[in-house]
Design an enzyme around this catalytic site. Structure first.
Site, PDB file in Angstrom:
ATOM      1  N   CYS A  31      -8.704   0.193   0.868  1.00 20.10           N
ATOM      2  CA  CYS A  31      -7.625   0.816   0.101  1.00 20.10           C
ATOM      3  C   CYS A  31      -6.334  -0.009   0.178  1.00 20.10           C
ATOM      4  CB  CYS A  31      -7.402   2.228   0.652  1.00 20.10           C
ATOM      5  SG  CYS A  31      -5.972   3.089  -0.016  1.00 20.10           S
ATOM      6  N   CYS A  45      -3.179   1.843   1.179  1.00 17.65           N
ATOM      7  CA  CYS A  45      -3.233   2.181   2.604  1.00 17.65           C
ATOM      8  C   CYS A  45      -2.650   1.041   3.438  1.00 17.65           C
ATOM      9  CB  CYS A  45      -4.677   2.440   3.042  1.00 17.65           C
ATOM     10  SG  CYS A  45      -5.444   3.874   2.258  1.00 17.65           S
TER      11      CYS A  45
END
Length: 99
Positions: free
Chosen positions: A38, A41
């Site tokens: 991600c 993230c």
């Protein structure tokens, strides 16, 4: 809590340790549900002292549908949450940490 080499304030919570490290904590704990793949993230990672979880049952317990998903726990209870990468000030505001 035990830290990591990259961030002394963070630790990885697992299904086995989550209750003790988060729910039974006397103070505030930010939980960051994230994934290696991600991009957002990774973008938010530098502004978090995060407790990372890879265990699907914990994500289901807290209704995580998007990541990064950060939850502020206080006294073992979720108090605020934020979804997505954002600058430090915005994240602090979303989690109720800004004065």
């Amino acid at each position: 809590m035990k830290g990591t080499e990259t961030n002394p304030m963070s630790t990885e919570a697992t299904s086995a340790t989550f209750d003790d490290e988060v729910l039974k904590s006397d103070g505030k704990v930010i939980v960051d549900f994230w994934a290696e793949w991600c991009g957002p993230c990774h973008a938010v990672a530098p502004v978090l002292d995060r407790i990372a979880d890879e265990h699907q049952d914990l994500a289901q317990r807290y209704g995580v549908q998007s990541i990064p998903f950060m939850v502020l726990f206080d006294g073992g209870e979720p108090q605020a949450s934020a979804i997505g990468a954002m600058p430090k000030g915005s994240l602090e505001k979303a989690l109720g940490l800004a004065a």
